[in-house]
Structure formats: structure tokens, C-alpha cells
Design a protein around this motif. Structure first.
Motif, PDB file in Angstrom:
ATOM      1  N   ALA A  26     -23.268 -28.648  16.830  1.00 24.48           N
ATOM      2  CA  ALA A  26     -22.726 -27.472  16.148  1.00 24.48           C
ATOM      3  C   ALA A  26     -21.941 -26.597  17.117  1.00 24.48           C
ATOM      4  O   ALA A  26     -20.861 -26.095  16.782  1.00 24.48           O
ATOM      5  N   SER A  27     -22.455 -26.440  18.331  1.00 25.56           N
ATOM      6  CA  SER A  27     -21.735 -25.659  19.337  1.00 25.56           C
ATOM      7  C   SER A  27     -20.422 -26.326  19.723  1.00 25.56           C
ATOM      8  O   SER A  27     -19.399 -25.664  19.902  1.00 25.56           O
ATOM      9  N   LYS A  32     -15.198 -26.241  20.365  1.00 22.68           N
ATOM     10  CA  LYS A  32     -14.312 -27.363  20.714  1.00 22.68           C
ATOM     11  C   LYS A  32     -14.558 -27.926  22.109  1.00 22.68           C
ATOM     12  O   LYS A  32     -14.046 -28.966  22.457  1.00 22.68           O
ATOM     13  N   SER A  33     -15.310 -27.244  22.946  1.00 24.32           N
ATOM     14  CA  SER A  33     -15.625 -27.716  24.287  1.00 24.32           C
ATOM     15  C   SER A  33     -16.853 -26.978  24.794  1.00 24.32           C
ATOM     16  O   SER A  33     -16.915 -25.748  24.684  1.00 24.32           O
ATOM     17  N   ILE A  34     -17.833 -27.716  25.333  1.00 28.96           N
ATOM     18  CA  ILE A  34     -19.018 -27.075  25.897  1.00 28.96           C
ATOM     19  C   ILE A  34     -19.363 -27.728  27.228  1.00 28.96           C
ATOM     20  O   ILE A  34     -18.967 -28.860  27.509  1.00 28.96           O
ATOM     21  N   LYS A  35     -20.105 -27.007  28.033  1.00 33.34           N
ATOM     22  CA  LYS A  35     -20.560 -27.484  29.336  1.00 33.34           C
ATOM     23  C   LYS A  35     -22.059 -27.731  29.232  1.00 33.34           C
ATOM     24  O   LYS A  35     -22.820 -26.840  28.845  1.00 33.34           O
ATOM     25  N   THR A  36     -22.493 -28.950  29.560  1.00 34.73           N
ATOM     26  CA  THR A  36     -23.902 -29.313  29.448  1.00 34.73           C
ATOM     27  C   THR A  36     -24.210 -30.379  30.489  1.00 34.73           C
ATOM     28  O   THR A  36     -23.341 -30.767  31.264  1.00 34.73           O
ATOM     29  N   THR A  37     -25.453 -30.864  30.483  1.00 31.39           N
ATOM     30  CA  THR A  37     -25.803 -31.916  31.440  1.00 31.39           C
ATOM     31  C   THR A  37     -25.257 -33.254  30.947  1.00 31.39           C
ATOM     32  O   THR A  37     -24.990 -33.447  29.758  1.00 31.39           O
ATOM     33  N   THR A  95     -14.407 -37.621  21.209  1.00 35.68           N
ATOM     34  CA  THR A  95     -14.904 -36.739  22.271  1.00 35.68           C
ATOM     35  C   THR A  95     -14.477 -37.254  23.628  1.00 35.68           C
ATOM     36  O   THR A  95     -14.218 -38.443  23.813  1.00 35.68           O
ATOM     37  N   ARG A  96     -14.416 -36.336  24.583  1.00 33.47           N
ATOM     38  CA  ARG A  96     -14.066 -36.670  25.966  1.00 33.47           C
ATOM     39  C   ARG A  96     -15.090 -36.002  26.877  1.00 33.47           C
ATOM     40  O   ARG A  96     -15.370 -34.817  26.743  1.00 33.47           O
ATOM     41  N   ILE A  97     -15.651 -36.763  27.802  1.00 36.50           N
ATOM     42  CA  ILE A  97     -16.619 -36.232  28.760  1.00 36.50           C
ATOM     43  C   ILE A  97     -15.972 -36.229  30.134  1.00 36.50           C
ATOM     44  O   ILE A  97     -15.494 -37.259  30.602  1.00 36.50           O
ATOM     45  N   THR A  98     -15.959 -35.049  30.764  1.00 31.86           N
ATOM     46  CA  THR A  98     -15.382 -34.892  32.100  1.00 31.86           C
ATOM     47  C   THR A  98     -16.465 -34.382  33.044  1.00 31.86           C
ATOM     48  O   THR A  98     -17.099 -33.357  32.769  1.00 31.86           O
ATOM     49  N   LYS A  99     -16.671 -35.070  34.159  1.00 30.34           N
ATOM     50  CA  LYS A  99     -17.701 -34.653  35.119  1.00 30.34           C
ATOM     51  C   LYS A  99     -17.234 -33.421  35.878  1.00 30.34           C
ATOM     52  O   LYS A  99     -16.080 -33.323  36.276  1.00 30.34           O
ATOM     53  N   LEU A 100     -18.177 -32.492  36.093  1.00 36.34           N
ATOM     54  CA  LEU A 100     -17.860 -31.235  36.767  1.00 36.34           C
ATOM     55  C   LEU A 100     -18.533 -31.085  38.131  1.00 36.34           C
ATOM     56  O   LEU A 100     -18.153 -30.223  38.898  1.00 36.34           O
ATOM     57  N   VAL A 111     -21.387 -31.817  33.018  1.00 39.98           N
ATOM     58  CA  VAL A 111     -20.153 -32.348  32.443  1.00 39.98           C
ATOM     59  C   VAL A 111     -19.612 -31.360  31.418  1.00 39.98           C
ATOM     60  O   VAL A 111     -20.312 -30.459  30.961  1.00 39.98           O
ATOM     61  N   GLN A 112     -18.361 -31.547  31.096  1.00 34.24           N
ATOM     62  CA  GLN A 112     -17.762 -30.797  30.001  1.00 34.24           C
ATOM     63  C   GLN A 112     -17.425 -31.813  28.916  1.00 34.24           C
ATOM     64  O   GLN A 112     -16.690 -32.781  29.157  1.00 34.24           O
TER      65      GLN A 112
END
Length: 173
Positions: A26-27, A32-37, A95-100, A111-112
Motif C-alpha cells: 500500500a505504501s 510510488k517508491s519506498i526505502k526498505t530492507t 517494480t524495480r529494486i535498487t541497492k542503496l 534497497v529502494q
């Protein structure tokens, strides 16, 4: 009897994991983009992809299936009216996962994860495919050339009859 376990549950039981993934989804739809593990993002990706696929269908049953996962009607409305039309031509990979890097406190991999809302562009053809396409195009062009004289022969047939009649007329004189 011991409780059955099947893999890690992200710090809780199956119900807690299901609710946490629904909240993360939902977030993601809202922002449209969140930062999580990294682990949570990888577990959330199939959930979000399935919800977007339902949203692309757009019918009432699909809306109710999404509402069963995400309880917030405003998020579901946003998914169906804003996100689904933007990814209508995309066949997956929403979706796209980018490492941070790593989080300072516990060194968790961060990741974002974001929705891919750019329009789909066709991939450029490789050199081998264009060479094959060029060869098949020349074969098609040769076939067209072969077909044109056939059409000309039909048009030229009456003219040939006239030329054969003209020498016959000279022989008659």
C-alpha cells in the motif's frame, strides 16, 4: 507437537508477514517508491506484481481481490485509476529494486523499490536479426519483381496480337 515452519517469516508469524507485506504494498502504491530492507522488498515484489496484474484487468472481481489484500479503498482506487493505465502495455516487471548500501544501526542491506511507470519502448533489433530481416526483405523484393512481369505480360498480350496481325496484313498485300 511442534508448530510447522516453512522459511523465515520476517520477524513474526504468517499473519504478521501477510499484514506487513500488504502495508508495504500500500505504501509503494501510494508513494510510488519506498526505502526498505532487501529481504522485505524481495518478498513484497510478487505481491505488488500480482496486485497490479489484477488492476490491469479492471473488473469488479479483480477490485475485490485487491481489496482482500489491501483494505484501504483509497489506495485501491489509486491503483486502478492511476497506476494500471500507466502499465497497461507492460507485460510484467512493474517494480524495480535498487541497492542503496547498508543501514548504520544493524548493517541491514537497504534497497529502494519503485514502480516502473515509464512507457514501454521496443528493444532495438540486434545486428543478426536485422541482417536476417534485410535478407528476407530482398527475397520479398525479388518476388515482387517476378510478379510484375506476369502482370505486364497480361497487358502486353493484346499488343503481341496486334504485332502478329500487322505482318499478316503485309503478307496479304
Amino acid at each position: 507437537m511442534a508448530a510447522p515452519t516453512k522459511g523465515p517469516r520476517l520477524g513474526g508469524g504468517p499473519a504478521h508477514e501477510r499484514l506487513m507485506l500488504a502495508n508495504l504494498a500500500a505504501s509503494l502504491i501510494t508513494h510510488k517508491s519506498i526505502k526498505t530492507t532487501e529481504t522485505k522488498a524481495k518478498r513484497m515484489r510478487p505481491v505488488v506484481e500480482r496486485l497490479i496484474t489484477f488492476a490491469k484487468r479492471g473488473d469488479l472481481h479483480a477490485r475485490r481481490r485487491v481489496l482482500a489484500t489491501i483494505g484501504d479503498k483509497t489506495v485501491v482506487h489509486e491503483l486502478f485509476t492511476e497506476v494500471a493505465p500507466l502499465v497497461a502495455l507492460r507485460e510484467g516487471g512493474y517494480t524495480r529494486i535498487t541497492k542503496l548500501g547498508f543501514r548504520k544501526g544493524d548493517n541491514a542491506s537497504m534497497v529502494q523499490i519503485e514502480l516502473v511507470l515509464e512507457p514501454v519502448t521496443p528493444k532495438p533489433k540486434s545486428a543478426k536479426k536485422t541482417a536476417k530481416a534485410g535478407a528476407s526483405a530482398s527475397v520479398v523484393a525479388d518476388e515482387v519483381v517476378v510478379e510484375e512481369p506476369v502482370a505486364d505480360e497480361a497487358a502486353a498480350a493484346p499488343a503481341a496480337d496486334e504485332t502478329t496481325e500487322a505482318p499478316a496484313a503485309e503478307d496479304a498485300k
